[in-house]
Write a protein that holds these residues in place. Structure first.
Motif, PDB file in Angstrom:
ATOM      1  N   ALA A  48       0.832  -1.214   0.000  1.00 41.62           N
ATOM      2  CA  ALA A  48       0.000   0.000   0.000  1.00 41.62           C
ATOM      3  C   ALA A  48       0.862   1.257   0.000  1.00 41.62           C
ATOM      4  CB  ALA A  48      -0.915  -0.007   1.218  1.00 41.62           C
ATOM      5  N   ILE A  84      -3.445 -10.090  -9.067  1.00 44.92           N
ATOM      6  CA  ILE A  84      -4.656 -10.855  -8.711  1.00 44.92           C
ATOM      7  C   ILE A  84      -4.253 -12.258  -8.241  1.00 44.92           C
ATOM      8  CG2 ILE A  84      -6.752 -11.917  -9.639  1.00 44.92           C
ATOM      9  CD1 ILE A  84      -6.967  -9.447 -11.510  1.00 44.92           C
ATOM     10  N   GLY A  87      -2.468 -12.033  -4.946  1.00 49.37           N
ATOM     11  CA  GLY A  87      -3.407 -11.682  -3.878  1.00 49.37           C
ATOM     12  C   GLY A  87      -4.268 -12.869  -3.478  1.00 49.37           C
TER      13      GLY A  87
ATOM     14  N   GLY B  56      -2.374  -2.497  -6.931  1.00 48.87           N
ATOM     15  CA  GLY B  56      -3.807  -2.228  -6.775  1.00 48.87           C
ATOM     16  C   GLY B  56      -4.590  -3.512  -6.593  1.00 48.87           C
ATOM     17  N   ALA B  57      -4.285  -4.520  -7.432  1.00 46.04           N
ATOM     18  CA  ALA B  57      -4.990  -5.805  -7.346  1.00 46.04           C
ATOM     19  C   ALA B  57      -4.663  -6.510  -6.024  1.00 46.04           C
ATOM     20  CB  ALA B  57      -4.592  -6.688  -8.532  1.00 46.04           C
ATOM     21  N   LEU B  59      -3.704  -5.201  -3.269  1.00 45.07           N
ATOM     22  CA  LEU B  59      -4.285  -4.453  -2.141  1.00 45.07           C
ATOM     23  C   LEU B  59      -5.757  -4.767  -1.925  1.00 45.07           C
ATOM     24  CD1 LEU B  59      -2.895  -0.837  -2.086  1.00 45.07           C
ATOM     25  CD2 LEU B  59      -2.717  -2.614  -0.354  1.00 45.07           C
ATOM     26  N   PHE B  60      -6.456  -5.002  -3.030  1.00 45.45           N
ATOM     27  CA  PHE B  60      -7.870  -5.360  -2.931  1.00 45.45           C
ATOM     28  C   PHE B  60      -8.023  -6.568  -2.004  1.00 45.45           C
ATOM     29  CE2 PHE B  60     -11.199  -8.240  -4.419  1.00 45.45           C
ATOM     30  CZ  PHE B  60     -12.331  -7.446  -4.229  1.00 45.45           C
ATOM     31  N   PHE B  61      -7.150  -7.576  -2.186  1.00 42.32           N
ATOM     32  CA  PHE B  61      -7.245  -8.800  -1.378  1.00 42.32           C
ATOM     33  C   PHE B  61      -6.753  -8.578   0.047  1.00 42.32           C
ATOM     34  CE2 PHE B  61      -7.100 -10.266  -5.767  1.00 42.32           C
ATOM     35  CZ  PHE B  61      -8.207 -11.087  -5.793  1.00 42.32           C
ATOM     36  N   HIS B  62      -5.668  -7.802   0.175  1.00 46.61           N
ATOM     37  CA  HIS B  62      -5.152  -7.516   1.524  1.00 46.61           C
ATOM     38  C   HIS B  62      -6.209  -6.791   2.350  1.00 46.61           C
ATOM     39  CE1 HIS B  62      -1.218  -8.998   0.791  1.00 46.61           C
ATOM     40  NE2 HIS B  62      -0.863  -8.064  -0.058  1.00 46.61           N
ATOM     41  N   ARG B  63      -6.893  -5.836   1.705  1.00 48.76           N
ATOM     42  CA  ARG B  63      -7.910  -5.052   2.409  1.00 48.76           C
ATOM     43  C   ARG B  63      -9.090  -5.949   2.786  1.00 48.76           C
ATOM     44  NH1 ARG B  63      -9.424   0.488   2.724  1.00 48.76           N
ATOM     45  NH2 ARG B  63     -11.674   0.674   2.811  1.00 48.76           N
ATOM     46  N   ARG B  64      -9.479  -6.812   1.848  1.00 44.59           N
ATOM     47  CA  ARG B  64     -10.603  -7.725   2.097  1.00 44.59           C
ATOM     48  C   ARG B  64     -10.291  -8.663   3.261  1.00 44.59           C
ATOM     49  NH1 ARG B  64     -12.498 -11.911  -2.476  1.00 44.59           N
ATOM     50  NH2 ARG B  64     -10.726 -12.993  -1.570  1.00 44.59           N
ATOM     51  N   THR B  70      -3.913   1.010   8.375  1.00 47.35           N
ATOM     52  CA  THR B  70      -3.950   2.288   7.643  1.00 47.35           C
ATOM     53  C   THR B  70      -3.049   3.351   8.287  1.00 47.35           C
ATOM     54  OG1 THR B  70      -5.998   2.763   8.806  1.00 47.35           O
ATOM     55  CG2 THR B  70      -6.202   2.047   6.536  1.00 47.35           C
TER      56      THR B  70
END
Lengths: 115, 137
Positions: A48, A84, A87, B56-57, B59-64, B70
């Motif tokens: 991040a 993807i 992740g 970006g991709a 992070l989507f999974f890390h956030r989920r 943060t």
């Protein structure tokens, strides 16, 4: 030094390296984060934090040396699919040996750059 | 066409490794310059662009999965982005050949860090977390 300040300093060092060399910031930031955050959180924070650093450096790079579309498109597509895939499988694949192989490739690269 | 496929495959592997925290960005930069003979500045820009969708991709999974701290992101990303601006500005002013040796030394350091890192505290495996000594909020 306080933990918060150490993280700020590591972030700044990672940004400087990333801007200067066009990559490598994550390898500066991650070792500091792994000492201070739980393992999986450290990886997530590192990814991040590197995102805005890369966006800033990429904007400068696009202005200075705009890449060829035929080279940029496969990089973007491969990066998206890889992100993807990574992740989805994060934490399920043992990465110890992969990390050593990546380290060996970096040392090889370092020697090539120095010679 | 062959070069585009090779570039895509390198980016795919590097993107996966980036999401796993195995230095994918640095590896793609090396693959572009040493294996695919892309000019250094072009390779740097490509590598930086590559990281945007890859991160970006991921992070989507890390956030989920609730793995994003943060506060720590803010602490590292803000000074990092400012320093990246300084670094990128300096890189534009400096001759690219002048940065070869410092980059080589940096690679030796980064490679050594990965080669000699201990498993504990450097793992993304479930159940192999770093000791929760100083976790921040």
């Amino acid at each position: 030094m306080k933990q918060e300040n150490r993280q700020r300093l590591a972030g700044a060092a990672a940004g400087l390296v990333n801007g200067l060399f066009g990559g490598g910031g994550g390898t500066v930031l991650l070792p500091v984060l792994t000492r201070e955050l739980e393992g999986r959180h450290a990886f997530a924070v590192c990814v991040a934090a590197m995102l805005p650093m890369c966006a800033v450096s990429a904007a400068a790079g696009m202005w200075n040396a705009p890449p060829d579309l035929w080279q940029a498109a496969p990089c973007l597509a491969g990066g998206l699919l890889g992100g993807i895939l990574g992740g989805l499988t994060f934490g399920r694949v043992p990465v110890g040996l992969l990390r050593k192989a990546a380290g060996a490739f970096m040392v090889y690269g370092g020697v090539r750059y120095l010679l | 066409m062959k070069e585009a496929i090779l570039t895509f495959l390198c980016a795919l592997v590097a993107g996966t490794l980036s999401a796993w925290g195995v230095g994918g960005g640095t590896l793609l930069l090396l693959a572009l310059t040493l294996l695919l003979d892309v000019e250094q500045r072009q390779a740097q820009t490509l590598n930086l662009l590559f990281f945007l969708p890859a991160a970006g991709a991921a992070l989507f999974f890390h956030r989920r999965n609730g793995e994003l701290d943060t506060a720590a992101v803010r602490r590292t990303a803000i000074p990092g982005a400012l320093a990246a601006l300084v670094g990128a500005g300096a890189a534009m002013l400096l001759d690219v050949d002048l940065l070869r040796r410092p980059f080589g030394l940096f690679l030796l350091y980064a490679g050594g860090t990965l080669l000699f890192s201990r498993g504990k505290g450097f793992s993304n495996q479930r159940g192999e977390e770093a000791p929760p000594t100083k976790k921040t909020q």
